[in-house]
Design a protein around this motif. Sequence first.
Motif, short mmCIF file in Angstrom:
data_model
loop_
_atom_site.label_atom_id
_atom_site.label_comp_id
_atom_site.label_asym_id
_atom_site.label_seq_id
_atom_site.Cartn_x
_atom_site.Cartn_y
_atom_site.Cartn_z
N PRO A 1 3.34 15.29 -2.89
CA PRO A 1 3.71 14.23 -3.83
C PRO A 1 4.70 13.24 -3.26
O PRO A 1 4.73 12.08 -3.70
N GLU A 2 5.51 13.63 -2.27
CA GLU A 2 6.50 12.70 -1.73
C GLU A 2 5.86 11.50 -1.05
O GLU A 2 6.49 10.45 -0.92
N ALA A 3 4.61 11.63 -0.63
CA ALA A 3 3.93 10.50 0.03
C ALA A 3 3.70 9.34 -0.95
O ALA A 3 3.53 8.19 -0.52
N LEU A 4 3.68 9.63 -2.24
CA LEU A 4 3.40 8.58 -3.22
C LEU A 4 4.43 7.45 -3.17
O LEU A 4 4.11 6.31 -3.50
N SER A 5 5.64 7.76 -2.74
CA SER A 5 6.69 6.72 -2.66
C SER A 5 6.40 5.72 -1.54
O SER A 5 7.04 4.66 -1.49
N CYS A 6 5.45 6.03 -0.67
CA CYS A 6 5.11 5.13 0.45
C CYS A 6 4.05 4.11 0.07
O CYS A 6 3.68 3.26 0.89
N LEU A 7 3.54 4.19 -1.16
CA LEU A 7 2.48 3.29 -1.61
C LEU A 7 3.09 2.15 -2.41
O LEU A 7 3.88 2.37 -3.32
N HIS A 8 2.69 0.93 -2.06
CA HIS A 8 3.23 -0.26 -2.72
C HIS A 8 2.06 -1.10 -3.24
O HIS A 8 1.33 -1.71 -2.46
N LEU A 9 1.88 -1.09 -4.55
CA LEU A 9 0.76 -1.79 -5.18
C LEU A 9 1.28 -2.88 -6.09
O LEU A 9 1.98 -2.60 -7.07
N GLU A 10 0.97 -4.12 -5.73
CA GLU A 10 1.33 -5.24 -6.58
C GLU A 10 0.09 -5.71 -7.33
O GLU A 10 -1.03 -5.54 -6.87
N GLY A 11 0.32 -6.30 -8.44
CA GLY A 11 -0.79 -6.75 -9.28
C GLY A 11 -0.47 -6.44 -10.71
O GLY A 11 0.54 -5.82 -11.02
N ASP A 12 -1.33 -6.87 -11.61
CA ASP A 12 -1.08 -6.63 -13.02
C ASP A 12 -2.33 -6.04 -13.66
O ASP A 12 -3.31 -5.75 -12.99
N SER A 13 -2.27 -5.88 -14.95
CA SER A 13 -3.38 -5.25 -15.66
C SER A 13 -4.36 -6.27 -16.22
O SER A 13 -5.24 -5.93 -17.00
N GLU A 14 -4.22 -7.54 -15.82
CA GLU A 14 -5.14 -8.58 -16.30
C GLU A 14 -6.50 -8.41 -15.64
O GLU A 14 -6.62 -7.83 -14.55
N PRO A 15 -7.57 -8.89 -16.27
CA PRO A 15 -8.91 -8.79 -15.66
C PRO A 15 -8.95 -9.44 -14.28
O PRO A 15 -8.38 -10.52 -14.08
N ALA A 16 -9.62 -8.77 -13.34
CA ALA A 16 -9.75 -9.30 -11.97
C ALA A 16 -11.16 -9.77 -11.67
O ALA A 16 -11.38 -10.53 -10.75
N LEU A 17 -12.13 -9.28 -12.43
CA LEU A 17 -13.52 -9.75 -12.40
C LEU A 17 -13.98 -9.87 -13.85
O LEU A 17 -13.49 -9.13 -14.71
N PRO A 18 -14.93 -10.78 -14.14
CA PRO A 18 -15.37 -10.92 -15.53
C PRO A 18 -16.12 -9.70 -16.04
O PRO A 18 -17.31 -9.52 -15.80
#
Length: 500
Positions: free
Chosen positions: A44-61
């Motif tokens: 589980p400690e590896a999860l801190s190495c993940l950086h995900l930017e973005g939001d919950s808005e639609p990305a495809l129609p």
Amino acid sequence: MGHEHGTSHGSSAVKAEGLVKVDRSSSGAADVVEELWTGLGLPPEALSCLHLEGDSEPALPSSFRIGLLAQSSIALSALAAAQLHALRNQVEVPSVQVPLQHAIIEFKSERLYTIDKQPRPAPQNPIGGLHQTADGHIRVHDSFPNHSNGMLKLVGLPLGSTREQLAEAIAKWRSAELEDTATVKGNLAAYALRSYSQWDALPQSQAIPDSPILLQPLTSDSSPGFLGRGTKGSTKCLKGLRVLEMSRVIAAPLCGKTLAAHGADVIWITSPNLPNLPDIDREFSRGKRTLQLDIHEHADKAQLMELIEHCDVFVQGFRPGSLARYGLSPEELVKINPAIVIANMSAFGPAGPWTNQRGFDSLVQTCSGMNVSEAEHADQGEPARPMPCQALDHASGYLLATGVIAALYHRAIQGGAWQVDVSLAGTMKYLRSLGQYPGTSGFQCDDYKQQAHIPAEYLETRDTGFGRMTAVKHSANISGCEVGWDIMPKPLGSDSAEWL
């Protein structure tokens, strides 16, 4: 130890239509990664190495949260590769990033490449797709000539008949009757259009687990500690690992392509007896060497067995049990190679009455209620609407690659042979659990329908065996590591049957 994960803090169980369903509608991409990561027994400690930017808005129609699925599934595979790199080199897990926009574009990669500036050609004389029946609709798969010709023969039409002629013949059938005759009793691929409630009432629906990645040990016979060949100091996370792939179409080939992006030596085995899809093959053969073998021939079968004996991973995308009659069941493979990781991609998974049925992304969307729900949200009066990309295929490919790397991690720690199972229907169930955008709101965004719509930094241009190819780069970035493909597409069967 089945590694069937529970729910993350972004999930809850709700009772609906008589079935207990998991509701992940409040989950973000990091929640999805955390749930599936911990379910695979990874640190589980590896999860801190993940950086995900973005939001919950639609990305495809679409009413479905395809952007969330794209970003999280690609991120999972990249983080798993980074974790294995850290174990092999005894270093900290490097930072992993997956931009949301790049991820969603990569989910359409087979539609967005060009060769010598020419886009992929449109299919000629298609007869498949959605057809009206006496009591509803059915979707007919026509990508392979044996499927399209077989459907024409089934309904009593001569080869070369038009889509309109097929529609007229199908209109006399009941949907479930044609599905049963063509798909269950026959060798074709056609599925009735169903709503969620109709799908949920089927025994197959209830046989699909909540986890889209099933990981299990097959034996404990091999020694722990093996991490590949010549790996020390490599900047490619999976360098030295040998992957043998027997597959067609998108999901399983995408698994091999993903492992190749992180440095694995992937040999893609195709058959000279089966039709191929050259326009799709050119995208999903990036990173792979290619070999054609006829396993009905003694010499070719011997070459295959030699490759299996010395591989790390065997990826196959045929129906459960279909390779067993050629001596390629999990039990036989483990006898040949006691440390093998077997990765299975199927339409409906390893359990339930439909387990042995063929199916493809568009057909699973049709029979599971997704197309009906998408049409209801779009509110255009359509009976069905497909998603704007093959999201089940793409996500399943990344999930299978994640399961493979998780199995390699566990093999290194505790030894043994391992098996991973991913299905299009399992991915469908997971995507459905992520919820849908209300009303028509999910359709209020741009699509990426041609290469001109793609930011230049997401593309690369390379020479191939077919001309100069411009295609979508891999969207994952791993700090200090190389990600991408060294081998470019070439004619099937171009390479020799030996490991590097």
